[in-house]
Design a protein around this motif. Sequence first.
Motif, PDB file in Angstrom:
ATOM      1  N   ASN A  93      -1.204   9.340 -10.566  1.00 22.17           N
ATOM      2  CA  ASN A  93      -0.293   9.599  -9.439  1.00 22.17           C
ATOM      3  C   ASN A  93      -0.350  11.067  -9.005  1.00 22.17           C
ATOM      4  O   ASN A  93      -0.267  11.357  -7.814  1.00 22.17           O
ATOM      5  CB  ASN A  93       1.143   9.224  -9.826  1.00 22.17           C
ATOM      6  CG  ASN A  93       1.424   7.749  -9.592  1.00 22.17           C
ATOM      7  OD1 ASN A  93       0.675   7.072  -8.900  1.00 22.17           O
ATOM      8  ND2 ASN A  93       2.488   7.247 -10.172  1.00 22.17           N
TER       9      ASN A  93
ATOM     10  N   ALA B   8      -1.239  10.405  -0.925  1.00 23.83           N
ATOM     11  CA  ALA B   8       0.116   9.837  -1.061  1.00 23.83           C
ATOM     12  C   ALA B   8       0.713   9.508   0.308  1.00 23.83           C
ATOM     13  O   ALA B   8       0.494  10.223   1.284  1.00 23.83           O
ATOM     14  CB  ALA B   8       1.004  10.817  -1.805  1.00 23.83           C
ATOM     15  N   LYS B   9       1.422   8.368   0.360  1.00 24.48           N
ATOM     16  CA  LYS B   9       2.102   7.971   1.604  1.00 24.48           C
ATOM     17  C   LYS B   9       3.525   8.497   1.614  1.00 24.48           C
ATOM     18  O   LYS B   9       4.127   8.648   2.682  1.00 24.48           O
ATOM     19  CB  LYS B   9       2.124   6.441   1.711  1.00 24.48           C
ATOM     20  CG  LYS B   9       0.759   5.807   1.778  1.00 24.48           C
ATOM     21  CD  LYS B   9       0.392   5.433   3.178  1.00 24.48           C
ATOM     22  CE  LYS B   9      -0.953   4.741   3.189  1.00 24.48           C
ATOM     23  NZ  LYS B   9      -1.431   4.494   4.541  1.00 24.48           N
ATOM     24  N   ALA B  10       4.101   8.686   0.418  1.00 23.36           N
ATOM     25  CA  ALA B  10       5.485   9.175   0.314  1.00 23.36           C
ATOM     26  C   ALA B  10       5.682   9.833  -1.043  1.00 23.36           C
ATOM     27  O   ALA B  10       4.900   9.601  -1.978  1.00 23.36           O
ATOM     28  CB  ALA B  10       6.455   8.005   0.475  1.00 23.36           C
ATOM     29  N   ILE B  11       6.716  10.668  -1.114  1.00 26.91           N
ATOM     30  CA  ILE B  11       7.056  11.308  -2.389  1.00 26.91           C
ATOM     31  C   ILE B  11       8.569  11.181  -2.599  1.00 26.91           C
ATOM     32  O   ILE B  11       9.347  11.427  -1.674  1.00 26.91           O
ATOM     33  CB  ILE B  11       6.565  12.786  -2.456  1.00 26.91           C
ATOM     34  CG1 ILE B  11       6.932  13.412  -3.803  1.00 26.91           C
ATOM     35  CG2 ILE B  11       7.040  13.614  -1.297  1.00 26.91           C
ATOM     36  CD1 ILE B  11       6.207  14.720  -4.090  1.00 26.91           C
ATOM     37  N   ARG B  12       8.951  10.759  -3.794  1.00 25.16           N
ATOM     38  CA  ARG B  12      10.387  10.613  -4.087  1.00 25.16           C
ATOM     39  C   ARG B  12      11.008  12.000  -4.241  1.00 25.16           C
ATOM     40  O   ARG B  12      10.356  12.935  -4.750  1.00 25.16           O
ATOM     41  CB  ARG B  12      10.577   9.815  -5.381  1.00 25.16           C
ATOM     42  CG  ARG B  12      10.196   8.359  -5.247  1.00 25.16           C
ATOM     43  CD  ARG B  12      10.594   7.575  -6.486  1.00 25.16           C
ATOM     44  NE  ARG B  12      10.011   6.248  -6.428  1.00 25.16           N
ATOM     45  CZ  ARG B  12       8.835   5.910  -6.945  1.00 25.16           C
ATOM     46  NH1 ARG B  12       8.117   6.818  -7.603  1.00 25.16           N
ATOM     47  NH2 ARG B  12       8.369   4.693  -6.839  1.00 25.16           N
TER      48      ARG B  12
ATOM     49  N   GLU C 214       0.837  -1.203   0.000  1.00 24.83           N
ATOM     50  CA  GLU C 214       0.000   0.000   0.000  1.00 24.83           C
ATOM     51  C   GLU C 214       0.871   1.252   0.000  1.00 24.83           C
ATOM     52  O   GLU C 214       0.610   2.214  -0.727  1.00 24.83           O
ATOM     53  CB  GLU C 214      -0.912  -0.013   1.228  1.00 24.83           C
ATOM     54  CG  GLU C 214      -2.046   0.992   1.123  1.00 24.83           C
ATOM     55  CD  GLU C 214      -2.927   1.013   2.357  1.00 24.83           C
ATOM     56  OE1 GLU C 214      -3.460   2.082   2.648  1.00 24.83           O
ATOM     57  OE2 GLU C 214      -3.071  -0.032   3.015  1.00 24.83           O
ATOM     58  N   GLU C 215       1.936   1.212   0.827  1.00 28.17           N
ATOM     59  CA  GLU C 215       2.852   2.364   0.887  1.00 28.17           C
ATOM     60  C   GLU C 215       3.548   2.562  -0.452  1.00 28.17           C
ATOM     61  O   GLU C 215       3.703   3.687  -0.925  1.00 28.17           O
ATOM     62  CB  GLU C 215       3.882   2.137   1.995  1.00 28.17           C
ATOM     63  CG  GLU C 215       4.638   3.410   2.328  1.00 28.17           C
ATOM     64  CD  GLU C 215       5.436   3.285   3.596  1.00 28.17           C
ATOM     65  OE1 GLU C 215       4.882   2.824   4.597  1.00 28.17           O
ATOM     66  OE2 GLU C 215       6.616   3.646   3.567  1.00 28.17           O
TER      67      GLU C 215
ATOM     68  N   THR D 254      10.799  13.211  -7.804  1.00 31.33           N
ATOM     69  CA  THR D 254       9.484  13.765  -8.190  1.00 31.33           C
ATOM     70  C   THR D 254       9.340  15.186  -7.643  1.00 31.33           C
ATOM     71  O   THR D 254       8.903  16.094  -8.355  1.00 31.33           O
ATOM     72  CB  THR D 254       8.347  12.870  -7.644  1.00 31.33           C
ATOM     73  OG1 THR D 254       8.605  11.523  -8.016  1.00 31.33           O
ATOM     74  CG2 THR D 254       7.000  13.278  -8.170  1.00 31.33           C
TER      75      THR D 254
ATOM     76  N   PHE E  54       1.239   4.033  -3.053  1.00 33.23           N
ATOM     77  CA  PHE E  54       0.932   5.455  -2.841  1.00 33.23           C
ATOM     78  C   PHE E  54       2.186   6.312  -2.710  1.00 33.23           C
ATOM     79  O   PHE E  54       2.158   7.369  -2.110  1.00 33.23           O
ATOM     80  CB  PHE E  54       0.009   5.623  -1.626  1.00 33.23           C
ATOM     81  CG  PHE E  54      -1.401   5.203  -1.904  1.00 33.23           C
ATOM     82  CD1 PHE E  54      -2.264   6.035  -2.592  1.00 33.23           C
ATOM     83  CD2 PHE E  54      -1.868   3.962  -1.525  1.00 33.23           C
ATOM     84  CE1 PHE E  54      -3.558   5.646  -2.878  1.00 33.23           C
ATOM     85  CE2 PHE E  54      -3.152   3.553  -1.797  1.00 33.23           C
ATOM     86  CZ  PHE E  54      -4.004   4.391  -2.485  1.00 33.23           C
ATOM     87  N   THR E  55       3.290   5.794  -3.248  1.00 38.27           N
ATOM     88  CA  THR E  55       4.516   6.601  -3.333  1.00 38.27           C
ATOM     89  C   THR E  55       4.596   7.171  -4.739  1.00 38.27           C
ATOM     90  O   THR E  55       4.562   6.437  -5.720  1.00 38.27           O
ATOM     91  CB  THR E  55       5.756   5.744  -3.020  1.00 38.27           C
ATOM     92  OG1 THR E  55       5.662   5.289  -1.685  1.00 38.27           O
ATOM     93  CG2 THR E  55       7.035   6.539  -3.180  1.00 38.27           C
ATOM     94  N   VAL E  56       4.653   8.507  -4.798  1.00 42.10           N
ATOM     95  CA  VAL E  56       4.648   9.175  -6.109  1.00 42.10           C
ATOM     96  C   VAL E  56       6.070   9.557  -6.488  1.00 42.10           C
ATOM     97  O   VAL E  56       6.774  10.139  -5.693  1.00 42.10           O
ATOM     98  CB  VAL E  56       3.745  10.425  -6.068  1.00 42.10           C
ATOM     99  CG1 VAL E  56       3.711  11.114  -7.421  1.00 42.10           C
ATOM    100  CG2 VAL E  56       2.342  10.026  -5.629  1.00 42.10           C
TER     101      VAL E  56
ATOM    102  N   ILE F 198      -3.317  11.400  -6.852  1.00 44.60           N
ATOM    103  CA  ILE F 198      -3.053  10.853  -5.499  1.00 44.60           C
ATOM    104  C   ILE F 198      -2.339  11.911  -4.657  1.00 44.60           C
ATOM    105  O   ILE F 198      -2.686  12.149  -3.498  1.00 44.60           O
ATOM    106  CB  ILE F 198      -2.209   9.556  -5.599  1.00 44.60           C
ATOM    107  CG1 ILE F 198      -3.064   8.396  -6.126  1.00 44.60           C
ATOM    108  CG2 ILE F 198      -1.587   9.176  -4.249  1.00 44.60           C
ATOM    109  CD1 ILE F 198      -2.287   7.139  -6.492  1.00 44.60           C
ATOM    110  N   LEU F 199      -1.363  12.586  -5.293  1.00 44.54           N
ATOM    111  CA  LEU F 199      -0.581  13.617  -4.593  1.00 44.54           C
ATOM    112  C   LEU F 199      -1.462  14.816  -4.240  1.00 44.54           C
ATOM    113  O   LEU F 199      -1.434  15.312  -3.108  1.00 44.54           O
ATOM    114  CB  LEU F 199       0.578  14.037  -5.510  1.00 44.54           C
ATOM    115  CG  LEU F 199       1.765  14.733  -4.881  1.00 44.54           C
ATOM    116  CD1 LEU F 199       2.394  13.885  -3.800  1.00 44.54           C
ATOM    117  CD2 LEU F 199       2.802  15.059  -5.953  1.00 44.54           C
TER     118      LEU F 199
END
Lengths: 148, 68
Positions: B32, B41-45, A142-143, B48, A146-148, B35-36
């Motif tokens: 995506n 979102a759980k995380a962002i690189r 899931e994580e 990105t 939802f990582t963009v 989602i952001l």
Amino acid sequence: MWNQDKSTTLSLICTRIIFAAVCIAAFFVPRITDFFIFRGTVEAHGRTQVIGSIYVCLVIGAIVMYFLDRLLANIRCGEIFIPGNVSLLRRISWACFIICIPCLVITLYCKIFFFIVLTAAFLGLVLRVVKNVIEQAVAIKEENDFTV
Amino acid sequence: MGKIIVNLDVVMAQRKMPAGALAEAVGITPANLSILKNNKAKAIRFSTLEEICRVLDCQPGDILEYKE
């Protein structure tokens, strides 16, 4: 060539064969019990309790087969790390623990059944650990999703 | 417990940047970006975030906010 899809199909077929075997076995429980009473494996005065407990085990077994069938159907659809599968594994694990109760009743009249109690409890424990692993995998997936 | 809020839609509105154009410029899918934008979102690189900052000409602090 042997592949993952064929392996899942084989598991599904085995599950359905065992489910059919459980249904057929239900018809012969009194006869099989009488045979073991005749051989002296089961104590004669516990016939009713043993038959009743075996029927309870068969019902729980059939429910487990249904859960396994659903689990394998999800795996075939490519849905492995989903909360639904965690729930199915949890139910199967609990069913293994619950099946220990009627097996313990049978142990009173047939001592060898104690090994089945131990096996069912051990299987329930192993499935519980597998459930915990899949639960963590679902959280990681899931994580990751939802990582963009 | 605090939470990180993504104010991407605010910055996008200030820069008059449509979602489709931003997704294409940054190199992520519109799904995506959605989602952001919707704070799912759980995380962002970092890569990105760097691209978003470059395209929108802003700082990470303009997009991300910590709220109690």
